[in-house]
Design an enzyme around this catalytic site. Structure first.
Site, PDB file in Angstrom:
ATOM      1  CD  GLU A 142     -99.233  67.013  61.402  1.00 26.86           C
ATOM      2  OE1 GLU A 142    -100.418  67.352  61.184  1.00 26.86           O
ATOM      3  OE2 GLU A 142     -98.925  65.998  62.049  1.00 26.86           O
ATOM      4  CD  GLN A 194     -80.927  70.201  76.488  1.00 26.95           C
ATOM      5  OE1 GLN A 194     -79.721  70.139  76.293  1.00 26.95           O
ATOM      6  NE2 GLN A 194     -81.457  70.151  77.706  1.00 26.95           N
ATOM      7  CB  CYS A 383    -119.187  51.440  54.525  1.00 25.62           C
ATOM      8  SG  CYS A 383    -118.669  51.325  52.819  1.00 25.62           S
ATOM      9  CG  HIS A 509    -117.294  55.612  55.290  1.00 25.10           C
ATOM     10  ND1 HIS A 509    -116.983  54.673  56.246  1.00 25.10           N
ATOM     11  CD2 HIS A 509    -117.033  55.031  54.097  1.00 25.10           C
ATOM     12  CE1 HIS A 509    -116.550  53.560  55.665  1.00 25.10           C
ATOM     13  NE2 HIS A 509    -116.573  53.761  54.357  1.00 25.10           N
ATOM     14  CD  GLU A 511    -117.302  56.765  59.159  1.00 23.85           C
ATOM     15  OE1 GLU A 511    -118.522  56.795  58.907  1.00 23.85           O
ATOM     16  OE2 GLU A 511    -116.550  55.864  58.759  1.00 23.85           O
TER      17      GLU A 511
HETATM   18  N1  GLN Z   1    -115.585  46.100  51.644  1.00 24.09           N
HETATM   19  C1  GLN Z   1    -116.795  46.778  51.342  1.00 24.09           C
HETATM   20  C2  GLN Z   1    -116.806  47.344  49.925  1.00 24.09           C
HETATM   21  O1  GLN Z   1    -115.783  47.511  49.327  1.00 24.09           O
HETATM   22  C3  GLN Z   1    -117.075  47.877  52.349  1.00 24.09           C
HETATM   23  C4  GLN Z   1    -116.070  48.970  52.329  1.00 24.09           C
HETATM   24  C5  GLN Z   1    -116.125  49.854  53.551  1.00 24.09           C
HETATM   25  O2  GLN Z   1    -116.700  49.496  54.563  1.00 24.09           O
HETATM   26  N2  GLN Z   1    -115.500  51.009  53.480  1.00 24.09           N
HETATM   27  O3  GLN Z   1    -117.851  47.637  49.402  1.00 24.09           O
END
Ligand code: GLN
Length: 536
Positions: A142, A194, A383, A509, A511
Site C-alpha cells: 500500500e 478520472q 502504559c 499495550h 490493545e
Molecule cells: N510516557 C510514559 C513512558 O514513557 C508512558 C508511555 C506510554 O504510555 N506509551 O513511560
C-alpha cells in the site's frame, strides 16, 4: 516460487479506507490458502511515525520486534491475523537515510546520486527484502497518500519499474478512489477519479482494478462510466459504499467476487474455498441489539480518535465477548483539571486511561484514576494509564503527597515511576524506548492471571519509564498487587488493586494484540466488570 504483487494506490483524497480495503482483501486471499504479507510505503520524510504527533498521524502501532509503524498495520494484523515485522513499513525518510549513508561510505564510487535509479532502487530493495523475509506468495503493497502528491512519485515510479522486472502477469494495480456527492443534487461524481487515474497513467501505470468508494449506493452505470473513461474492464470497477461495520468490508468484497477476480487476474488457483462464516457471525453479532455499557476514555488526543485506534477496536472486540455494546465517551484529561467533563466520567460504567507522553493533562488522568479507585468503578490503565494509577495510589493511599513520575517532575521526592537505568544516558528521541514484545509472568491467584488463564504471556511495549522498585513493599502493604512481572522479577508489568472490583494497569499495550476473533483478556475483564456494575 514467484511472488505476486498487489499494489494499492489512493485517488482523489486520503482516508477513504485504502488500508482497510487492502487488509480485507488480504484476508480473502489468506482464506484461499495463500501465504500473504503486507507492506506499507509511507511517502513522508520522517524516519518512522514514532516521533510524530498523534494529532497529525494518529496512533503509532507497535509490532513484536519493536518497530513503530503506521496505524494501517493494525488493520492488517487485525484482519489477516498475522504478525508483521519491521520490514512491513518504510518511509521516504528511511530510504533517503540509507542512500545518503551509502553515499557517505563511498559505496557509489563518486557517482551522482539521483531519484532514478538510486532512490527507486532502494525502494525496490526494501520491497524485495520483505518479500524474501516473509516468503509470501502474495505481497500486498500500500502506497500512503494520494496519487499526484509530490512525495509519492518515487514510490510509484519504483512500482512501475518493479512491474517490468517481475513481469506484468505477476502484478495487479488496485486504485482506491473517492466519488464525491454534490450536495444540492445528491449526484455522485466520477470526474475526480478520472483525473486521478489520468495522473497515474501519466507515470506509466494503468490500474487493473478500481475500488470506487462513496457514502451512497453506487449505481452500475457509474461503474461502467469509470470503466470506459479509465480504461479498465467493466467487471473491474468495484463499488464500495461506506460500511457501518468495519469487519463487514471483507464480506462485501467477497460477495462482489473480488477475491476470485484478483486470484484469476494474478493467474493463480485458490488452494481452498474461503470460509467466511466466522466473519459473518461476527458481523451479525455486532448488528444484534445488545445492552450497552459506557466507557469513559480519558486521554489527551481525544479530538482525533484515530490516535486511539487500537484501543477503540480492542474495546469493541471485548464488548462482543461480553455480549454488550460499548459506548465510548471521549474525555479530555485537561478538562477534568478544570472541573469539566466530570458528568461524562460519572455516568460511565468504566474508565480507561490510555498511553501518552508529556505532562499536559497528567493531573486530570491522576484524578480519573483516583475517582475510579474511590468509587470502585472498573478501570483499565494502559502504559501511562498504569503509571497514573500508581501515582494516585502513592499520593492518596500511601500519603506521599508529591509522588510523581520523573517524566513530569524531575526533582520529585517520590519518583514512584522512574527512568530505567539503561535509559538515563539516551538523548535521541526516535526508537530509543523499551519497544516491542517482552515476556510477563502472571502471579498465581491474581485477577490478571485469572483473566489470561495462562502463567506466562508476551506483550508489546512502548515506554521509557517504569515502576520504581524502591516503593514496591509499601504499595504491597496497602493492597496493591503486582500481578505481572518480568521473568527476572525486576520489572513491574501489571498492577491491580486487591479490594476493588477491577482496577488494572499494564505497563505494556494490550490493545495491539486484541483481534476481532480473539479479544484481549484485560479488555474482556474490564467490560465484564463494567457490565456487572451497570447491572446488565
Ligand atoms: N510516557 C510514559 C513512558 O514513557 C508512558 C508511555 C506510554 O504510555 N506509551 O513511560
Amino acid at each position: 516460487m514467484t511472488t505476486k504483487y498487489l499494489f494499492f494506490t489512493g485517488g482523489v483524497v486520503s482516508s477513504v479506507g485504502k488500508g482497510v480495503t487492502a487488509a480485507a482483501l488480504g484476508l480473502l486471499l489468506k482464506e484461499r490458502g495463500f501465504k500473504v504479507t503486507v507492506q506499507k510505503l509511507d511517502p513522508y520524510i520522517n524516519v518512522d511515525p514514532g516521533t510524530m504527533s498523534p494529532y497529525q498521524h494518529g496512533e503509532v502501532y507497535v509490532l513484536d520486534d519493536g518497530a513503530e509503524t503506521d496505524l494501517d498495520l493494525g488493520h492488517y494484523e487485525r484482519f489477516i491475523d498475522n504478525r508483521l515485522t519491521r520490514v512491513s513499513n518504510f518511509t521516504t525518510g528511511q530510504v533517503y537515510a540509507e542512500t545518503i549513508a551509502k553515499e557517505r561510505r563511498g559505496d557509489f564510487l563518486g557517482g551522482t546520486i539521483q531519484v532514478i535509479p538510486h532512490i527507486t532502487n532502494e525502494i525496490k530493495r526494501r520491497i524485495g527484502l520483505a518479500a524474501k523475509e516473509t516468503s509470501a506468495e502474495i505481497m500486498i503493497l500500500e502506497v500512503g497518500g494520494t496519487v499526484g502528491d509530490i512525495e509519492s512519485q518515487p514510490f510509484l515510479e519504483a512500482l512501475r519499474q518493479l512491474r517490468n522486472e517481475v513481469g506484468r502477469e505477476n502484478c495487479l494495480f488496485v486504485h482506491v478512489t473517492w466519488l464525491p456527492t454534490i450536495g444540492a443534487t445528491g449526484e455522485i461524481k466520477t470526474k475526480p477519479t478520472q483525473h486521478s487515474v489520468a495522473a497515474l497513467r501519466s507515470i506509466g501505470i494503468s490500474p487493473n482494478l478500481i475500488i470506487a468508494r462513496a457514502d451512497q449506493e453506487i449505481d452500475q452505470s457509474l461503474c461502467d462510466k469509470i470503466a470506459l473513461f479509465c480504461d479498465v474492464d467493466k467487471d473491474s470497477v468495484i463499488p464500495m459504499k461506506t460500511a457501518d461495520v468495519l469487519y463487514e468490508v471483507p464480506l462485501l468484497l467477497e460477495n462482489m467476487g473480488v477475491g476470485e477476480l484478483v486470484v484469476n487476474k494474478l493467474g493463480l488457483k485458490a488452494v481452498r474455498q474461503p470460509d467466511m462464516k466466522p466473519w459473518k457471525k461476527l458481523v451479525e453479532h455486532v448488528r444484534k441489539p445488545k445492552p450497552s455499557v459506557k466507557v469513559a476514555l480519558v486521554g489527551k488526543y481525544v479530538e482525533l480518535q484515530d490516535a486511539y485506534m487500537s484501543v477503540r477496536e480492542a474495546l469493541k472486540h471485548a464488548a462482543l465477548a461480553n455480549d454488550v455494546e460499548v459506548e465510548i465517551s471521549w474525555v479530555h484529561s485537561a478538562d477534568l483539571e478544570k472541573e469539566k467533563g466530570w458528568d461524562i466520567v460519572k455516568e460511565a460504567d468504566a474508565v480507561l486511561v490510555p498511553g501518552g507522553f508529556g505532562s499536559r493533562g497528567i493531573e486530570g488522568k491522576v484524578l480519573a484514576a483516583r475517582y475510579a479507585r474511590e468509587k470502585k468503578v472498573p478501570y483499565l490503565g494502559l502504559c501511562l494509564g498504569m503509571q497514573v494509577m500508581c501515582i494516585d495510589f502513592a499520593r492518596n493511599v500511601l500519603g506521599l503527597e508529591e509522588a510523581n513520575s520523573s517524566e513530569f517532575d524531575r526533582g520529585t521526592k517520590y519518583p514512584i515511576i522512574d527512568l530505567m537505568i539503561d535509559q538515563r544516558s539516551i538523548t535521541d528521541m526516535g526508537g530509543t524506548m523499551r519497544l516491542g514484545l517482552y515476556p510477563c509472568l502472571l502471579q498465581p491467584g491474581t485477577k490478571a492471571a485469572a483473566a489470561y488463564g495462562v502463567p506466562e504471556v508476551e506483550e508489546r511495549h512502548r515506554h521509557r519509564f517504569e515502576f520504581n522498585n524502591a516503593f514496591r513493599a509499601d504499595f504491597e502493604k496497602h493492597n496493591m498487587v503486582f500481578s505481572g512481572l518480568s521473568p527476572d522479577g525486576r520489572l513491574v508489568e501489571i498492577v491491580e488493586l486487591a479490594d476493588h472490583p477491577y482496577m488494572m494497569g499494564s505497563q505494556f499495550h494490550p490493545e495491539f494484540l486484541s483481534r476481532p476473533m480473539n479479544p484481549h483478556p484485560l479488555f474482556v475483564g474490564l467490560l465484564k466488570a463494567a457490565k456487572e456494575r451497570a447491572g446488565k
